[in-house]
Design a protein around this motif. Structure first.
Motif, mmCIF file in Angstrom:
data_model
loop_
_atom_site.group_PDB
_atom_site.id
_atom_site.type_symbol
_atom_site.label_atom_id
_atom_site.label_comp_id
_atom_site.label_asym_id
_atom_site.label_seq_id
_atom_site.Cartn_x
_atom_site.Cartn_y
_atom_site.Cartn_z
ATOM 1 N N ASN A 249 3.145 10.256 6.295
ATOM 2 C CA ASN A 249 2.632 8.839 6.294
ATOM 3 C C ASN A 249 3.593 7.624 6.157
ATOM 4 O O ASN A 249 3.156 6.762 6.360
ATOM 5 C CB ASN A 249 1.277 8.687 5.456
ATOM 6 N N ASN A 250 4.611 8.036 5.369
ATOM 7 C CA ASN A 250 5.529 7.083 5.196
ATOM 8 C C ASN A 250 6.571 6.994 6.013
ATOM 9 O O ASN A 250 7.813 6.244 5.767
ATOM 10 C CB ASN A 250 6.046 7.654 3.641
ATOM 11 N N ARG A 251 6.429 7.665 7.145
ATOM 12 C CA ARG A 251 7.502 7.547 8.314
ATOM 13 C C ARG A 251 7.781 6.149 8.689
ATOM 14 O O ARG A 251 6.824 5.246 8.701
ATOM 15 C CB ARG A 251 7.179 8.330 9.422
ATOM 16 N N SER A 252 8.996 5.865 8.933
ATOM 17 C CA SER A 252 9.211 4.292 9.395
ATOM 18 C C SER A 252 8.577 3.714 10.606
ATOM 19 O O SER A 252 8.072 2.696 10.473
ATOM 20 C CB SER A 252 10.765 4.179 9.435
ATOM 21 N N ASP A 253 8.321 4.409 11.558
ATOM 22 C CA ASP A 253 7.579 3.817 12.793
ATOM 23 C C ASP A 253 6.150 3.854 12.575
ATOM 24 O O ASP A 253 5.577 2.683 12.959
ATOM 25 C CB ASP A 253 8.096 4.678 13.945
ATOM 26 N N LEU A 254 5.616 4.707 11.719
ATOM 27 C CA LEU A 254 4.242 4.528 11.196
ATOM 28 C C LEU A 254 4.084 3.174 10.285
ATOM 29 O O LEU A 254 3.031 2.443 10.341
ATOM 30 C CB LEU A 254 3.597 5.674 10.639
ATOM 31 N N ALA A 255 5.222 3.114 9.567
ATOM 32 C CA ALA A 255 5.102 2.012 8.500
ATOM 33 C C ALA A 255 5.180 0.603 9.370
ATOM 34 O O ALA A 255 4.527 -0.121 9.125
ATOM 35 C CB ALA A 255 6.092 2.000 7.361
ATOM 36 N N ALA A 256 6.005 0.754 10.376
ATOM 37 C CA ALA A 256 6.026 -0.428 11.087
ATOM 38 C C ALA A 256 4.767 -0.880 11.786
ATOM 39 O O ALA A 256 4.483 -1.882 11.956
ATOM 40 C CB ALA A 256 7.332 -0.421 12.207
ATOM 41 N N MET A 257 4.133 0.299 12.385
ATOM 42 C CA MET A 257 2.819 0.172 13.022
ATOM 43 C C MET A 257 1.831 -0.497 11.891
ATOM 44 O O MET A 257 1.017 -1.585 12.282
ATOM 45 C CB MET A 257 2.465 1.270 13.490
ATOM 46 N N ASP A 258 1.711 -0.044 10.938
ATOM 47 C CA ASP A 258 0.793 -0.494 9.634
ATOM 48 C C ASP A 258 1.008 -1.814 9.399
ATOM 49 O O ASP A 258 0.018 -2.675 9.263
ATOM 50 C CB ASP A 258 0.975 0.224 8.478
ATOM 51 N N ALA A 259 2.468 -2.287 9.339
ATOM 52 C CA ALA A 259 2.595 -3.728 8.936
ATOM 53 C C ALA A 259 2.335 -4.859 10.219
ATOM 54 O O ALA A 259 1.725 -5.688 10.039
ATOM 55 C CB ALA A 259 4.092 -3.919 8.717
ATOM 56 N N GLN A 260 2.337 -4.260 11.646
ATOM 57 C CA GLN A 260 1.935 -4.941 12.773
ATOM 58 C C GLN A 260 0.296 -5.125 12.716
ATOM 59 O O GLN A 260 -0.083 -6.154 12.953
ATOM 60 C CB GLN A 260 2.437 -4.310 13.832
ATOM 61 N N SER A 265 -4.444 -8.629 11.609
ATOM 62 C CA SER A 265 -5.547 -8.660 10.847
ATOM 63 C C SER A 265 -5.565 -10.244 10.379
ATOM 64 O O SER A 265 -6.464 -10.987 10.228
ATOM 65 C CB SER A 265 -5.799 -7.805 10.026
ATOM 66 N N HIS A 266 -4.509 -10.649 9.841
ATOM 67 C CA HIS A 266 -4.213 -11.891 8.948
ATOM 68 C C HIS A 266 -4.340 -12.898 10.046
ATOM 69 O O HIS A 266 -4.944 -14.032 9.685
ATOM 70 C CB HIS A 266 -2.883 -12.170 8.298
ATOM 71 N N GLN A 267 -3.662 -12.876 11.181
ATOM 72 C CA GLN A 267 -3.873 -13.573 12.434
ATOM 73 C C GLN A 267 -5.178 -14.012 12.762
ATOM 74 O O GLN A 267 -5.759 -15.053 13.089
ATOM 75 C CB GLN A 267 -2.597 -13.571 13.430
ATOM 76 N N ALA A 268 -5.921 -12.857 12.851
ATOM 77 C CA ALA A 268 -7.456 -12.985 13.209
ATOM 78 C C ALA A 268 -8.333 -13.726 12.162
ATOM 79 O O ALA A 268 -9.158 -14.468 12.644
ATOM 80 C CB ALA A 268 -8.160 -11.425 13.478
ATOM 81 N N LEU A 317 -10.810 -12.898 18.599
ATOM 82 C CA LEU A 317 -11.150 -11.356 19.307
ATOM 83 C C LEU A 317 -9.905 -10.916 19.823
ATOM 84 O O LEU A 317 -9.634 -9.613 19.808
ATOM 85 C CB LEU A 317 -12.185 -11.629 20.437
ATOM 86 N N LYS A 318 -8.999 -11.711 20.286
ATOM 87 C CA LYS A 318 -7.704 -11.175 21.049
ATOM 88 C C LYS A 318 -6.964 -10.410 19.940
ATOM 89 O O LYS A 318 -6.395 -9.352 19.938
ATOM 90 C CB LYS A 318 -6.924 -12.292 21.428
ATOM 91 N N PHE A 319 -6.749 -10.990 18.631
ATOM 92 C CA PHE A 319 -6.106 -10.425 17.641
ATOM 93 C C PHE A 319 -6.755 -9.296 17.064
ATOM 94 O O PHE A 319 -6.071 -8.215 16.760
ATOM 95 C CB PHE A 319 -5.941 -11.534 16.510
ATOM 96 N N LEU A 320 -8.154 -9.223 17.063
ATOM 97 C CA LEU A 320 -8.938 -8.058 16.596
ATOM 98 C C LEU A 320 -8.530 -6.997 17.670
ATOM 99 O O LEU A 320 -8.398 -5.827 16.911
ATOM 100 C CB LEU A 320 -10.455 -8.262 16.306
ATOM 101 N N SER A 321 -8.678 -7.283 18.820
ATOM 102 C CA SER A 321 -8.430 -6.072 19.706
ATOM 103 C C SER A 321 -7.054 -5.475 19.750
ATOM 104 O O SER A 321 -7.071 -4.022 19.822
ATOM 105 C CB SER A 321 -8.854 -6.857 21.188
ATOM 106 N N GLU A 322 -6.099 -6.391 19.552
ATOM 107 C CA GLU A 322 -4.870 -5.858 19.585
ATOM 108 C C GLU A 322 -4.778 -4.934 18.257
ATOM 109 O O GLU A 322 -3.974 -3.876 18.338
ATOM 110 C CB GLU A 322 -3.642 -6.961 19.497
ATOM 111 N N ALA A 323 -5.215 -5.410 17.156
ATOM 112 C CA ALA A 323 -5.142 -4.644 15.885
ATOM 113 C C ALA A 323 -5.759 -3.175 16.208
ATOM 114 O O ALA A 323 -5.255 -2.230 15.661
ATOM 115 C CB ALA A 323 -5.778 -5.289 14.837
ATOM 116 N N ASP A 324 -7.309 -3.286 16.851
ATOM 117 C CA ASP A 324 -7.734 -1.809 17.073
ATOM 118 C C ASP A 324 -6.916 -1.062 18.045
ATOM 119 O O ASP A 324 -6.766 0.281 17.663
ATOM 120 C CB ASP A 324 -9.148 -2.445 17.486
ATOM 121 N N SER A 325 -6.261 -1.605 18.893
ATOM 122 C CA SER A 325 -5.645 -0.861 19.777
ATOM 123 C C SER A 325 -4.472 -0.390 18.987
ATOM 124 O O SER A 325 -4.167 0.984 19.256
ATOM 125 C CB SER A 325 -5.095 -1.807 20.936
ATOM 126 N N LEU A 326 -3.727 -0.928 18.466
ATOM 127 C CA LEU A 326 -2.535 -0.470 17.547
ATOM 128 C C LEU A 326 -2.770 0.458 16.322
ATOM 129 O O LEU A 326 -2.193 1.539 16.385
ATOM 130 C CB LEU A 326 -1.696 -1.732 17.092
#
Length: 423
Positions: A249-260, A265-268, A317-326
């Protein structure tokens, strides 16, 4: 007869009883195998040198600075606005002039700017995590090239000793030929085997040269042809599967996706606050001039946009959709990595056990068979084909051992890469 891995066998000379051309080929290969001034490098040293290349530091610093500047930018207040307004009105009594000087400042009362700053900070964390993922990719490549070079070096050592073994047998056969105890066929058959071994050794050397240059390119080594790796192929221990899964769970690419995901979510959330508009307050001085005189006063203003046409709903809605997809892509990547992790761990377990069992149980038997075959050949009990068969059996056993160890090491490297171990 001693086995392949006893160092005393390396003292045997390969110059007696061989054609000149064949001796030259073997001598050249042995020279390539054992450089006089080899540059020894361990796996840890190779990784350290690969990560310390200046281009990597420059690229990482630039990416971090760019992301940090975004954080700084959204942290700043909006610039104040300075305005000058001049109005003239003509009437029966003359011309009236109004002159207004004002400075305006916009204030965020909804918390929009605070959320934008949080989103930028999450983006910065994502950049750092992606850099760690890129470092992990470099480490993986270095370790794979290092292990393959170590494997090829050990293969070359095996074939070097194989040639020495055949050369020793050739000397024995020539003595028997002179004594009339065997035919010249045996000598010619052994020479053919030596030529085959020389060709295989040359092919291995070609792979070594390529891998040396690949590793030199990764580590900035100055002399690729003298680069020699040192270490062990077989992993020293089998890692615990549950501990590896916890690290996943702490793998760097997964951590990057969590941060994105957090940034989106903050932008939404910030976009949803646009229903509460920013207000602009202004203060200044107003002068009214008439034909009969002039007067000064304070000018105050309050302004805000009316969220009538654009309520930022589509942006939210755009930001929320991108967050759900990611988030879905992140979960899918985790599930795939976890499945590969389990399979890779089981593969490592089987390969390591097979390599250990083969070395412990088959190695000694193969060496004894070679010794027995040579004694039987000298006694005239078996022919040269039986002797070569015993020698090949020993060669095949040793080659199988180091191949299993190499495959187990590659599985361990893949395991480390799957969970983000950087060493």
């Amino acid at each position: 007869m001693t086995g392949f891995f006893l160092t005393g066998a390396q003292k045997a000379s390969s110059r007696h009883g061989l054609p000149k051309a064949l001796s030259t080929v073997i001598g050249y290969i042995c020279l390539q195998i054992s450089p006089v001034q080899a540059e020894l490098i361990t796996e840890q040293e190779a990784i350290k040198q690969a990560l310390s290349r200046p281009m990597i530091a420059i690229a990482e610093k630039s990416d971090i600075e760019a992301a940090q500047q975004t954080v700084n930018e959204v942290s700043l207040w909006p610039n104040p606005m300075v305005s000058i307004e001049r109005t003239q009105v003509s009437g029966d009594e003359g011309r009236n002039t109004e002159l207004t000087y004002q400075i305006e400042q916009t204030f965020d009362i909804s918390g929009h700017r605070r959320l934008e700053k949080k989103a930028a900070q999450q983006h910065l964390m994502s950049v750092k995590a992606l850099q760690q993922d890129q470092r992990q990719a470099i480490i993986l490549e270095v370790r794979q090239v290092f292990l393959e070079l170590l494997y090829q070096q050990q293969l070359q050592e095996i074939y070097q000793k194989w040639q020495i073994r055949l050369n020793q047998a050739q000397q024995t056969i020539q003595k028997l030929v002179k004594a009339g105890e065997v035919s010249g066929y045996d000598s010619r058959r052994l020479q053919q085997e030596l030529l085959t071994a020389s060709t295989q050794s040359a092919q291995i050397q070609a792979e070594i040269v390529l891998l040396q240059h690949r590793l030199a390119g990764l580590t900035f080594a100055q002399t690729a042809n003298e680069l020699t790796v040192t270490g062990h192929l077989l992993p020293l221990s089998l890692p615990d599967l549950k501990e590896l899964q916890q690290k996943l769970n702490n793998r760097s690419d997964l951590a990057a996706m969590d941060a994105q995901i957090n940034a989106l979510s903050h932008q939404a959330e910030a976009a949803g606050l646009n229903k509460i508009p920013d207000i602009s307050l202004g203060i200044g001085q107003k002068r009214i001039s008439t034909p009969t005189g002039s007067s000064d006063g304070i000018s105050l203003s309050l302004a805000m946009p009316l969220p009538v046409f654009n309520q930022a709903k589509t942006r939210q809605l755009k930001f929320l959709s991108e967050a759900d997809s990611l988030r879905a892509k992140r979960d899918l990547r985790y599930q795939q990595a976890n499945s590969v992790l389990i399979g890779q761990w089981q593969q490592l377990e089987h390969l390591a056990k097979a390599a250990i069992a083969l070395r412990e149980n088959a190695m000694g038997n193969a060496e004894r068979l070679s010794t027995i075959a040579q004694a039987a050949y000298q006694a005239g009990e078996v022919g040269v084909l039986e002797l070569l068969d015993a020698y090949r059996g020993e060669l095949s056993t040793v080659q199988s051992i180091i191949t299993l160890e190499y495959q187990a090491s590659l599985a361990r490297v893949t395991l480390d890469s799957l969970v983000g171990v950087t060493l």
